[in-house]
Design a protein around this motif. Structure first.
Motif, PDB file in Angstrom:
ATOM      1  N   ASP A 172      26.457  54.469 -46.920  1.00  0.00           N
ATOM      2  CA  ASP A 172      27.784  53.881 -46.778  1.00  0.00           C
ATOM      3  C   ASP A 172      28.647  54.049 -48.025  1.00  0.00           C
ATOM      4  OD1 ASP A 172      27.026  53.151 -44.303  1.00  0.00           O
ATOM      5  OD2 ASP A 172      27.062  50.995 -44.633  1.00  0.00           O
ATOM      6  N   LYS A 190      29.261  57.870 -38.584  1.00  0.00           N
ATOM      7  CA  LYS A 190      28.829  56.484 -38.779  1.00  0.00           C
ATOM      8  C   LYS A 190      29.257  55.606 -37.596  1.00  0.00           C
ATOM      9  CE  LYS A 190      26.865  53.441 -41.464  1.00  0.00           C
ATOM     10  NZ  LYS A 190      25.443  53.539 -41.762  1.00  0.00           N
ATOM     11  N   LEU A 191      30.469  55.816 -37.126  1.00  0.00           N
ATOM     12  CA  LEU A 191      31.006  55.018 -36.023  1.00  0.00           C
ATOM     13  C   LEU A 191      32.057  55.828 -35.287  1.00  0.00           C
ATOM     14  CD1 LEU A 191      31.528  52.252 -34.536  1.00  0.00           C
ATOM     15  CD2 LEU A 191      33.241  51.819 -36.305  1.00  0.00           C
ATOM     16  N   MET A 192      31.993  55.783 -33.950  1.00  0.00           N
ATOM     17  CA  MET A 192      33.019  56.425 -33.134  1.00  0.00           C
ATOM     18  C   MET A 192      33.562  55.382 -32.172  1.00  0.00           C
ATOM     19  SD  MET A 192      31.406  60.190 -32.331  1.00  0.00           S
ATOM     20  CE  MET A 192      32.841  60.670 -31.386  1.00  0.00           C
ATOM     21  N   ARG A 193      34.900  55.296 -32.111  1.00  0.00           N
ATOM     22  CA  ARG A 193      35.508  54.348 -31.185  1.00  0.00           C
ATOM     23  C   ARG A 193      36.751  54.968 -30.560  1.00  0.00           C
ATOM     24  NH1 ARG A 193      39.842  51.776 -33.412  1.00  0.00           N
ATOM     25  NH2 ARG A 193      40.154  52.102 -35.634  1.00  0.00           N
ATOM     26  N   THR A 208      32.837  54.321 -24.479  1.00  0.00           N
ATOM     27  CA  THR A 208      31.905  54.296 -25.603  1.00  0.00           C
ATOM     28  C   THR A 208      31.367  55.692 -25.910  1.00  0.00           C
ATOM     29  OG1 THR A 208      30.046  53.772 -24.129  1.00  0.00           O
ATOM     30  CG2 THR A 208      31.230  51.915 -25.121  1.00  0.00           C
ATOM     31  N   TRP A 209      30.717  55.802 -27.077  1.00  0.00           N
ATOM     32  CA  TRP A 209      30.175  57.068 -27.567  1.00  0.00           C
ATOM     33  C   TRP A 209      28.717  56.878 -27.932  1.00  0.00           C
ATOM     34  CZ3 TRP A 209      33.560  61.223 -27.626  1.00  0.00           C
ATOM     35  CH2 TRP A 209      34.891  60.885 -27.400  1.00  0.00           C
ATOM     36  N   LYS A 210      27.871  57.779 -27.466  1.00  0.00           N
ATOM     37  CA  LYS A 210      26.437  57.641 -27.702  1.00  0.00           C
ATOM     38  C   LYS A 210      25.857  58.965 -28.201  1.00  0.00           C
ATOM     39  CE  LYS A 210      22.107  56.487 -25.332  1.00  0.00           C
ATOM     40  NZ  LYS A 210      21.507  56.155 -24.017  1.00  0.00           N
ATOM     41  N   GLU A 241      34.518  57.404 -37.991  1.00  0.00           N
ATOM     42  CA  GLU A 241      34.167  57.038 -39.368  1.00  0.00           C
ATOM     43  C   GLU A 241      32.958  57.888 -39.740  1.00  0.00           C
ATOM     44  OE1 GLU A 241      35.829  54.913 -41.189  1.00  0.00           O
ATOM     45  OE2 GLU A 241      36.949  53.684 -39.750  1.00  0.00           O
ATOM     46  N   TYR A 242      33.015  58.543 -40.917  1.00  0.00           N
ATOM     47  CA  TYR A 242      31.921  59.451 -41.246  1.00  0.00           C
ATOM     48  C   TYR A 242      31.581  59.439 -42.726  1.00  0.00           C
ATOM     49  CZ  TYR A 242      35.484  62.789 -42.910  1.00  0.00           C
ATOM     50  OH  TYR A 242      36.512  63.392 -43.587  1.00  0.00           O
TER      51      TYR A 242
END
Length: 201
Positions: free
Chosen positions: A50, A79-82, A92-94, A144-145
């Motif tokens: 992070d 890190k996070l996809m929205r 959603t993303w998986k 977010e990456y």
């Protein structure tokens, strides 16, 4: 204030007792500084990814019929996809493997899924993201990456997120240069680098 490459190189030259280029050229000192900074990035990523979260998330914009998209050049790991498209925020993303049956089924040309509630994705070679099912409408997502390290090349370039830890880079670079040089004590500077690493931890 962020330290520039030229400032770090001057500090390293102080450590190796060579104020101006003689045995070590500026280019060789710079190369070792960049290698030491990259080594520090690798160490930190192993314990706290992070820390290198990009300050600016990238935007992934799906287009109808396209399932492969380019990622930013400094992309290392998602890190996070929205989903950010208004009215579609529930999509959603998986992360998934492209060899999975569900992923493959979503890429079939004879199957149309107009409004999926979930997209599967796989990152390929840290350069491309592949999504399934095949999009049938425009949809935007914020990603977010974790970013790859900054590699300075010009004298005025800075090290970005590594600025608080540049003492380690200085000491490690000095130790590595002295280990190949005609004189000096590489063990001292390696011990200083190790001490700085413990402080970072």
């Amino acid at each position: 204030m962020a330290r520039a490459l030229s400032t770090v190189r001057t500090a390293v030259r102080d450590h190796i007792d060579e104020d101006s280029a003689s045995y070590w050229t500026d280019a060789s000192v710079t190369r070792q500084i960049v290698r030491s900074a990259s080594a520090l990035w690798t160490r930190i990523v192993q314990i706290r990814k992070d820390y290198f979260l990009s300050a600016t998330p990238c935007t992934l914009t799906l287009a109808s019929g396209t399932f492969r998209y380019a990622l930013p050049s400094d992309f290392f790991e998602a890190k996070l996809m929205r989903t950010t498209t208004s009215g579609q925020e529930n999509v959603t993303w998986k992360p998934s493997h492209m060899a999975s049956a569900k992923f493959i089924e979503g890429l079939r040309a004879d199957i149309t899924i107009n409004s999926p509630s979930e997209f599967l994705y796989q990152i390929v070679a840290n350069q491309t993201i592949v999504v399934s099912p095949i999009p049938r409408a425009v949809l935007a997502a914020s990603v977010e990456y974790i970013a790859l390290p900054v590699e300075p090349s010009a004298d005025a370039d800075t090290f970005g997120a590594l600025d608080p830890f540049l003492d380690y880079v200085e000491y490690d670079a000095a130790a590595k240069l002295l280990a190949k040089g005609p004189q000096g004590d590489p063990a001292y500077w390696q011990a200083m680098a190790d001490k700085e690493w413990i402080a970072i931890l």
